[in-house]
Design a protein around this motif. Structure first.
Motif, PDB file in Angstrom:
ATOM      1  N   LEU A 186       0.850  -1.179   0.000  1.00 14.01           N
ATOM      2  CA  LEU A 186       0.000   0.000   0.000  1.00 14.01           C
ATOM      3  C   LEU A 186       0.894   1.240   0.000  1.00 14.01           C
ATOM      4  CD1 LEU A 186      -2.477  -1.122   2.807  1.00 14.01           C
ATOM      5  CD2 LEU A 186      -2.996  -1.026   0.368  1.00 14.01           C
ATOM      6  N   ARG A 187       0.432   2.320  -0.651  1.00 12.15           N
ATOM      7  CA  ARG A 187       1.224   3.550  -0.671  1.00 12.15           C
ATOM      8  C   ARG A 187       0.502   4.648   0.084  1.00 12.15           C
ATOM      9  NH1 ARG A 187       1.533   8.141  -5.030  1.00 12.15           N
ATOM     10  NH2 ARG A 187      -0.247   8.624  -3.670  1.00 12.15           N
ATOM     11  N   PHE A 188       1.249   5.347   0.961  1.00 10.21           N
ATOM     12  CA  PHE A 188       0.683   6.422   1.764  1.00 10.21           C
ATOM     13  C   PHE A 188       1.438   7.721   1.494  1.00 10.21           C
ATOM     14  CE2 PHE A 188       0.007   2.442   4.029  1.00 10.21           C
ATOM     15  CZ  PHE A 188      -1.354   2.489   4.296  1.00 10.21           C
ATOM     16  N   ALA A 189       0.697   8.804   1.257  1.00 14.06           N
ATOM     17  CA  ALA A 189       1.280  10.118   1.034  1.00 14.06           C
ATOM     18  C   ALA A 189       1.329  10.868   2.372  1.00 14.06           C
ATOM     19  CB  ALA A 189       0.448  10.903   0.020  1.00 14.06           C
ATOM     20  N   LEU A 190       2.526  11.332   2.753  1.00 12.52           N
ATOM     21  CA  LEU A 190       2.710  11.955   4.060  1.00 12.52           C
ATOM     22  C   LEU A 190       2.489  13.468   4.001  1.00 12.52           C
ATOM     23  CD1 LEU A 190       5.831  10.009   5.400  1.00 12.52           C
ATOM     24  CD2 LEU A 190       3.430   9.332   5.344  1.00 12.52           C
ATOM     25  N   VAL A 191       1.491  13.889   3.243  1.00  3.64           N
ATOM     26  CA  VAL A 191       1.240  15.318   3.074  1.00  3.64           C
ATOM     27  C   VAL A 191      -0.059  15.706   3.785  1.00  3.64           C
ATOM     28  CG1 VAL A 191       2.616  15.755   1.029  1.00  3.64           C
ATOM     29  CG2 VAL A 191       0.362  14.726   0.770  1.00  3.64           C
ATOM     30  N   THR A 192      -0.110  15.352   5.044  1.00  4.42           N
ATOM     31  CA  THR A 192      -1.241  15.699   5.893  1.00  4.42           C
ATOM     32  C   THR A 192      -0.719  15.957   7.299  1.00  4.42           C
ATOM     33  OG1 THR A 192      -3.248  14.839   6.974  1.00  4.42           O
ATOM     34  CG2 THR A 192      -1.640  13.216   6.204  1.00  4.42           C
ATOM     35  N   PRO A 193      -1.267  16.959   7.998  1.00  3.52           N
ATOM     36  CA  PRO A 193      -0.845  17.187   9.386  1.00  3.52           C
ATOM     37  C   PRO A 193      -1.315  16.092  10.322  1.00  3.52           C
ATOM     38  CG  PRO A 193      -2.671  18.648   8.811  1.00  3.52           C
ATOM     39  CD  PRO A 193      -2.257  17.958   7.545  1.00  3.52           C
ATOM     40  N   ARG A 194      -2.102  15.150   9.799  1.00  2.00           N
ATOM     41  CA  ARG A 194      -2.658  14.079  10.634  1.00  2.00           C
ATOM     42  C   ARG A 194      -1.901  12.758  10.456  1.00  2.00           C
ATOM     43  NH1 ARG A 194      -8.854  13.607   9.681  1.00  2.00           N
ATOM     44  NH2 ARG A 194      -8.748  12.656  11.750  1.00  2.00           N
TER      45      ARG A 194
END
Length: 365
Positions: A345-353
């Motif tokens: 799975l790919r996750f984008a770390l462009v969230t303050p959460r």
């Protein structure tokens, strides 16, 4: 691979429709805000009016092209400003295919899915070269895959989705493969300001008439909605690319170009370093949670994505939707990026959460 269904939008729409709170880690929309120069440039532009509100030059505002050229150490006539990095890639790939009788586009596996989608749209055929477990691309594998049918080699550094930064020697050897087959190497460098290694090298460092470099200000300045990118082509190929850009795109938004130009003049290196440091911290906290969940994962050298493989939980669309429903985290299925990471799975770390998402994943697994 089937790219008729836009999987990014499928996941985002599913997450938006969920009946619970969901942390969106699907798309690469930076959350940290644009530098002040972007807004200042828009305000200044709004006061101009008249002729300045009309069509800009099809290949981009001259001053913006000159500033890009100076920064990249190339002749201004090689620069075409485009409607985002997506159009820049389309121009590079289209030029490669139209100047050759061959129709083959060599791509990595895993791959950003819009590349093969563009190749198919342009009537090209695709061939995939797997990367190793760390995301590194062996130029020898590309050389073995290349043939007289090869018109284009497309790479992305720093890479989406693997986070790998290709070193200068790799790019130099890939350019040599392109030269050997009279093909074009298209190097998409949209994440160049998100290199954590200090070893990023642009393909422009290679003196070759077979290299096209594409880029965009979407990620650099956190303005994905402005759609300002550019392609730097060999002198012999730039005129044809300018013509295609005019026929398909007419021109890129004039106010958006004006805002980017002002930001280029006023934004210092501290803005970019602060964003890199923010991402380093997010990578650390997110991967710590993945350790707790017993997952394998990639540690990115650049860009802002993490690939994760959870025990007995392959990266299918069905499992992505289950993760939305049961954990409240939305990522992308690995199968969207090809065969090599279909279990991931790919996750984008462009969230303050990011921390909240990490806690939810650790609890779920």
């Amino acid at each position: 691979m089937n790219y008729e269904e836009p999987l990014f939008f499928t996941v985002m729409q599913y997450a938006e429709a969920a009946e619970r709170d969901v942390v969106d880690m699907v798309s690469g929309n930076p959350d940290w805000g644009a530098p002040d120069g972007v807004g200042e440039g828009l305000h200044d532009y709004a006061e101009t009016g008249g002729e300045a509100f009309q069509y800009p030059p099809s290949d981009g505002l001259r001053e913006l092209r000159e500033r890009i050229a100076t920064r990249r150490g190339v002749d201004t006539e090689r620069v075409v400003v485009t409607n985002g990095g997506a159009m820049a890639n389309t121009l590079g790939m289209a030029r490669a295919l139209e100047r050759r009788s061959g129709d083959e586009v060599l791509l990595t596996d895993p791959v950003y899915p819009y590349y093969p989608g563009k190749a198919e749209m342009l009537d090209g055929t695709t061939r995939f070269v797997p990367v190793d477990e760390e995301g590194a691309l062996d130029p020898a594998d590309v050389r073995a895959a290349a043939s007289d049918e090869t018109a284009c080699i497309v790479v992305n550094t720093p890479n989406n989705p693997t986070g790998r930064v290709y070193r200068e020697e790799t790019l130099r050897e890939l350019a040599a493969v392109a030269e050997a087959h009279d093909a074009l190497l298209v190097s998409d460098e949209v994440y160049d300001h998100f290199d954590f290694t200090g070893e990023f090298t642009s393909a422009l460092a290679i003196d070759s008439e077979h290299v096209v470099v594409t880029n965009s200000f979407s990620k650099t300045y956190a303005i994905t909605g402005f759609r300002v990118g550019y392609a730097i082509l060999p002198k012999r190929d730039a005129p044809a690319a300018r013509t295609r850009n005019m026929l398909t795109n007419v021109a890129t938004s004039r106010p958006a170009q004006a805002a980017v130009l002002h930001a280029l003049k006023t934004t210092d290196a501290d803005y970019h370093e602060a964003n890199r440091e923010r991402l380093r911290e997010r990578v650390d906290s997110f991967t710590a949670a993945l350790d707790e969940a017993g997952a394998e994962y990639s540690t990115p050298e650049g860009a802002f994505y993490v690939l994760a493989k959870f025990p007995d939980y392959p990266g299918t669309m069905a499992n992505v939707k289950r993760l939305v429903d049961e954990a409240g985290v939305a990522g992308m299925p690995g199968e969207a990026f090809g065969d090599a990471r279909s279990e991931w799975l790919r996750f984008a770390l462009v969230t303050p959460r990011v921390d909240a998402a990490a806690e939810r994943l650790a609890e779920f697994f």
